[in-house]
Design a protein around this motif. Structure first.
Motif, PDB file in Angstrom:
ATOM      1  N   LEU A 267       0.840  -1.200   0.000  1.00 29.82           N
ATOM      2  CA  LEU A 267       0.000   0.000   0.000  1.00 29.82           C
ATOM      3  C   LEU A 267       0.873   1.247   0.000  1.00 29.82           C
ATOM      4  O   LEU A 267       1.852   1.332   0.735  1.00 29.82           O
ATOM      5  CB  LEU A 267      -0.899   0.004   1.237  1.00 29.82           C
ATOM      6  CG  LEU A 267      -1.872   1.183   1.363  1.00 29.82           C
ATOM      7  CD1 LEU A 267      -3.032   1.016   0.388  1.00 29.82           C
ATOM      8  CD2 LEU A 267      -2.393   1.292   2.799  1.00 29.82           C
ATOM      9  N   ILE A 268       0.530   2.237  -0.818  1.00 30.89           N
ATOM     10  CA  ILE A 268       1.173   3.546  -0.765  1.00 30.89           C
ATOM     11  C   ILE A 268       0.367   4.388   0.224  1.00 30.89           C
ATOM     12  O   ILE A 268      -0.740   4.828  -0.072  1.00 30.89           O
ATOM     13  CB  ILE A 268       1.218   4.220  -2.147  1.00 30.89           C
ATOM     14  CG1 ILE A 268       2.034   3.357  -3.127  1.00 30.89           C
ATOM     15  CG2 ILE A 268       1.812   5.624  -2.047  1.00 30.89           C
ATOM     16  CD1 ILE A 268       2.084   3.902  -4.533  1.00 30.89           C
ATOM     17  N   GLU A 269       0.924   4.562   1.412  1.00 32.53           N
ATOM     18  CA  GLU A 269       0.171   5.210   2.481  1.00 32.53           C
ATOM     19  C   GLU A 269      -0.037   6.697   2.203  1.00 32.53           C
ATOM     20  O   GLU A 269       0.824   7.360   1.626  1.00 32.53           O
ATOM     21  CB  GLU A 269       0.882   5.005   3.822  1.00 32.53           C
ATOM     22  CG  GLU A 269       0.933   3.550   4.267  1.00 32.53           C
ATOM     23  CD  GLU A 269       1.479   3.383   5.670  1.00 32.53           C
ATOM     24  OE1 GLU A 269       1.226   4.275   6.521  1.00 32.53           O
ATOM     25  OE2 GLU A 269       2.156   2.371   5.922  1.00 32.53           O
ATOM     26  N   ASP A 270      -1.176   7.206   2.652  1.00 31.30           N
ATOM     27  CA  ASP A 270      -1.552   8.603   2.438  1.00 31.30           C
ATOM     28  C   ASP A 270      -2.440   9.010   3.603  1.00 31.30           C
ATOM     29  O   ASP A 270      -3.626   8.673   3.635  1.00 31.30           O
ATOM     30  CB  ASP A 270      -2.293   8.741   1.101  1.00 31.30           C
ATOM     31  CG  ASP A 270      -2.623  10.173   0.741  1.00 31.30           C
ATOM     32  OD1 ASP A 270      -2.795  10.995   1.660  1.00 31.30           O
ATOM     33  OD2 ASP A 270      -2.723  10.475  -0.468  1.00 31.30           O
ATOM     34  N   GLN A 271      -1.866   9.723   4.580  1.00 29.78           N
ATOM     35  CA  GLN A 271      -2.604  10.050   5.791  1.00 29.78           C
ATOM     36  C   GLN A 271      -3.816  10.934   5.507  1.00 29.78           C
ATOM     37  O   GLN A 271      -4.887  10.746   6.087  1.00 29.78           O
ATOM     38  CB  GLN A 271      -1.682  10.739   6.803  1.00 29.78           C
ATOM     39  CG  GLN A 271      -2.336  11.090   8.134  1.00 29.78           C
ATOM     40  CD  GLN A 271      -2.885   9.893   8.877  1.00 29.78           C
ATOM     41  OE1 GLN A 271      -2.319   8.804   8.808  1.00 29.78           O
ATOM     42  NE2 GLN A 271      -3.995  10.080   9.589  1.00 29.78           N
ATOM     43  N   GLY A 272      -3.655  11.894   4.612  1.00 26.91           N
ATOM     44  CA  GLY A 272      -4.780  12.764   4.283  1.00 26.91           C
ATOM     45  C   GLY A 272      -5.939  11.995   3.686  1.00 26.91           C
ATOM     46  O   GLY A 272      -7.109  12.200   4.052  1.00 26.91           O
TER      47      GLY A 272
END
Length: 759
Positions: free
Chosen positions: A228-233
């Protein structure tokens, strides 16, 4: 101790507003309870797509009784004053207390049942809730983010009577829109409330939903040997879109991987709220994506994945078309032409004019950062071209990034492509600064044009309002200057911007007017003759020698367009044909002060002492790199005994000078050593001259710590001088010379800091 439970149930709350709403709910109710004298053990808000919840534990059954002391008239006051006071407090005089000649009334206020005050609190919170955007629904007079459907309001398990424009409080809530029972759910406290929601497929806690999404998304990716390419927003957003999140791994056509990865990720994130996925082996984008469904499908999500893949394919097919069209003929010249028709700001001209200014700025800045001016100018000229491309029109977030790709495809120099790609950096405190010199020059030019341009049209930030993000531009400028050690004055940068206006003055199409003498310089057509430049403009306009539109660039805010109508009939395209700016003498100092304020905050956040910052900034040195180095040196010296010596020598001399300055103007001149002067006076003069030469050498080499050590070493001589002579001697010449000696001591640090500001 009792529990308060509130649920405000509505139509879907926008995901971007949810976490802020929870914080506001906590803050507002905390303030109301505290103001009413109600203590509590804990207060916590929860938020989801359709509900805003508050739980307060440990509330008392009633407010505490209080005794309020009210001061009345003095004992000697007339009877009328006493009568008025008694009416006010509702007591008789025998109930008053006399203290220190003043009558006091002690009014007992009994406690109030907590349940009786909570309704008014909730009403005030609802009516004053600070939603970024809100609406009225039906016939309601109050505003809410979306139509409010239900209010759950319990205190100690009992419904508090409450009504707001037809909405009546109850003990009922609702579950998931599709997976729930579709029936109102009665609850008695927070425990039963949570259980009712869980049984009806609702996860109340936003943080818990985020955790579930992240863990399950990673798990489904791991099964497919992906990551997974993490993206907090994005994680926060999808947690706000789903009451019962179920991550699913979808497949897309591998043919789309020919697109730049930023395009794929932006399309997924912005339009579809999907997480991008990368191949664990290669580290490149994988032909997969993660959907966060709000359903627990009976087919395991197969139909959901198929439908979402179809929608994503349509989006990416458009992107493939844009990518091919934008690359078909390397359209930079065509895009630049289109920018002539794009208004950047009504008072700052078109985007093409902005590009011309940035190009001139980058060329002037390049030598200070050891970049090739010609390459920097070329990169600046092309930096905004992709704004006219198909891809950026569809995905505005990719401006700059796509320009870099198009520059690579067109075979432009790598430093030009990188500058186009990076010139918006840094876009925030977490963003990086461009590393390459050309990239930094163009990024600096872009931000300077934004900041000084808006200052020039008097659109400065006021209070908390900063619609053009000028503070962010200022912080970006500071970070670039400091990281690249760019030795240029802030006033010089402002001067470069005003000079960049001359980019319009060519081919007989523009006039640049200087505020100071109403004369200026312009293109070749204006280089002949001695007359007033504006008179020449009017003359040639009347003779039909100018092409239309003609841009008159003025640095006088009071420039009156009516002059054109008075002298020249039938002026074509006058609306928008005038760029009028405030003068450099106004804008330059304002720009320097604005940047200084931003730098002070930046340095304070980095841990520097505020008094040290103020001492160095008092000299108003526009070179922020030099200022920062002086601050670091001064703070370093102050940590050691030399720092005490430095301040002591300056303080003793400065205090005497300040006292004498109040009596009369201080004498001026160079200190001397009279033949009959005491030894301590001659010694001090000798050491001042020696220290002055040493300090000047250290300053020239920018060795500020060395310079401060030379000054600190003067303490013994200053102490011996002040202890051994009378500065205010009866002989005026001796007194003047000794005051000049003390001034020379203070002047030693004059090019580093104002030491009087050090606490």
């Amino acid at each position: 101790m009792a529990q308060l439970l509130i649920e405000l149930f509505s139509e879907e709350i926008p995901a971007r507003m949810q976490l802020g709403a929870a914080r506001d709910f906590e803050r507002l109710f905390d303030a109301k309870l505290t103001a009413s004298g109600l203590t509590f053990e804990s207060l916590k808000a929860y938020v989801g797509p359709r509900r805003l919840v508050l739980v307060v534990d440990g509330l008392p059954a009633e407010t505490a009784a209080v005794t309020e002391e009210v001061k009345g008239p003095k004992e000697s006051a007339p009877p009328q004053a006493m009568e008025g006071f008694l009416r006010k407090v509702g007591l008789t005089q025998d109930k008053l207390v006399l203290e220190n000649g003043v009558w006091l009334a002690r009014v007992e206020k009994p406690g109030v049942k907590t349940a009786e005050v909570l309704g008014a609190m909730l009403c005030e919170v609802i009516l004053s809730f600070p939603w970024p955007k809100s609406m009225r629904s039906g016939t309601s007079t109050f505003r809410w983010v979306r139509p409010l459907k239900r209010i759950l309001f319990l205190f100690d398990g009992v419904v508090i009577p409450f009504e707001l424009e037809g909405l009546t409080a109850s003990n009922l809530t609702e579950g998931h829109r599709f997976l729930g029972s579709d029936q109102p759910l009665p609850v008695s406290d927070f425990v039963s409330y949570q259980k009712a929601l869980v049984d009806n497929s609702v996860i109340l806690d936003h943080a818990e939903r985020q955790r579930i999404i992240l863990e399950q998304a990673k798990a489904v990716c791991a099964e497919a040997v992906c990551e997974l390419i993490e993206d907090q927003g994005l994680l926060e957003e999808v947690a706000g879109l789903n009451e019962f999140p179920v991550p699913l791994l979808g497949d897309m056509d591998p043919a789309f991987l020919t697109l730049p990865p930023e395009v794929i990720k932006t399309s997924m994130r912005t339009h579809q709220k999907y997480f991008a996925v990368k191949d664990r082996t290669t580290g490149k984008m994988a032909a997969k994506f993660v959907i966060t469904s709000n359903m627990k499908a009976i087919d395991g999500g197969a139909e959901i994945k198929r439908g979402n893949a179809k929608v994503l394919s349509a989006r990416l097919s458009d992107a493939v078309f844009f990518w091919k069209e934008d690359n078909r003929a390397h359209n930079f010249d065509q895009w630049l032409t289109k920018l002539n028709g794009v208004t950047f700001h009504a008072k700052l001209g078109t985007m093409a004019q902005r590009v011309a200014r940035i190009e001139a700025l980058a060329k002037d800045i390049a030598p200070f950062i050891h970049a090739d001016p010609a390459v920097a100018a070329e990169a600046a000229r092309l930096a905004k071209a992709d704004l006219a491309s198909y891809m950026v029109g569809e995905f505005p977030e990719l401006q700059g990034v796509m320009g870099g790709y198009y520059a690579d495809a067109a075979g432009l120099k790598p430093e030009v492509a990188n500058a186009i790609r990076e010139h918006y950096k840094p876009q925030g405190p977490s963003d990086s600064v461009p590393e390459a010199a050309v990239s930094a020059a163009v990024a600096l030019a872009d931000k300077i044009d934004t900041l000084i341009g808006f200052f020039a049209i008097d659109e400065k930030p006021t209070g908390s309002k900063d619609p053009f993000a000028l503070r962010r531009s200022a912080l970006g400028i500071l970070r670039i200057l400091r990281q690249h050690n760019i030795r240029v004055g802030l006033g010089q940068l402002a001067g470069f911007w005003y000079k960049s206006l001359l980019m319009y003055a060519g081919e007989g199409r523009a006039v640049y007017v200087d505020t100071e003498n109403w004369r200026g310089s312009a293109g070749p057509r204006w280089s002949e003759g001695e007359g007033d430049i504006f008179d020449n403009y009017l003359r040639d306009f009347q003779q039909g020698l100018l092409e239309s539109p003609v841009w008159v660039i003025s640095t006088d805010r009071n420039y009156d367009l009516d002059i054109l109508y008075e002298h020249v009939p039938n002026v074509p395209d006058v609306e928008g044909a005038l760029l009028s700016f405030r003068s450099f003498t106004q804008v330059g100092p304002e720009f320097e002060d604005f940047m200084a304020d931003r730098l002070k905050v930046q340095l304070k956040d980095e841990g520097f002492r505020f008094d040290v910052i103020e001492a160095v900034f008092a000299l108003k040195d526009g070179d922020i790199v030099r200022q920062t180095e002086k601050i670091g040196a001064l703070e370093a010296v102050l940590k050691y005994p030399e720092g005490e010596n430095l301040l002591a020598a300056h303080k003793r001399a400065a205090n005497i000078l300040a006292a004498e300055a109040k009596k009369a103007a201080l004498p001026q001149g160079d200190p001397k050593a009279p033949k009959d002067a005491p030894a301590v006076e001659a010694t001090l003069l000798t050491h001042i001259n020696t220290a002055k030469r040493a300090v000047e050498t250290s300053l020239a080499e920018e060795k500020y710590i060395d310079a401060l050590h030379h000054i600190a070493a003067m303490r013994h001589d200053v102490d011996a001088f002040l202890d051994g002579v009378l500065v205010n001697a009866e002989d005026p010449a001796i007194r003047a010379n000794r005051l000049i000696l003390l001034q020379a001591v203070c002047d030693l640090s004059g090019d580093i800091a104002d030491l009087s500001k050090i606490s």
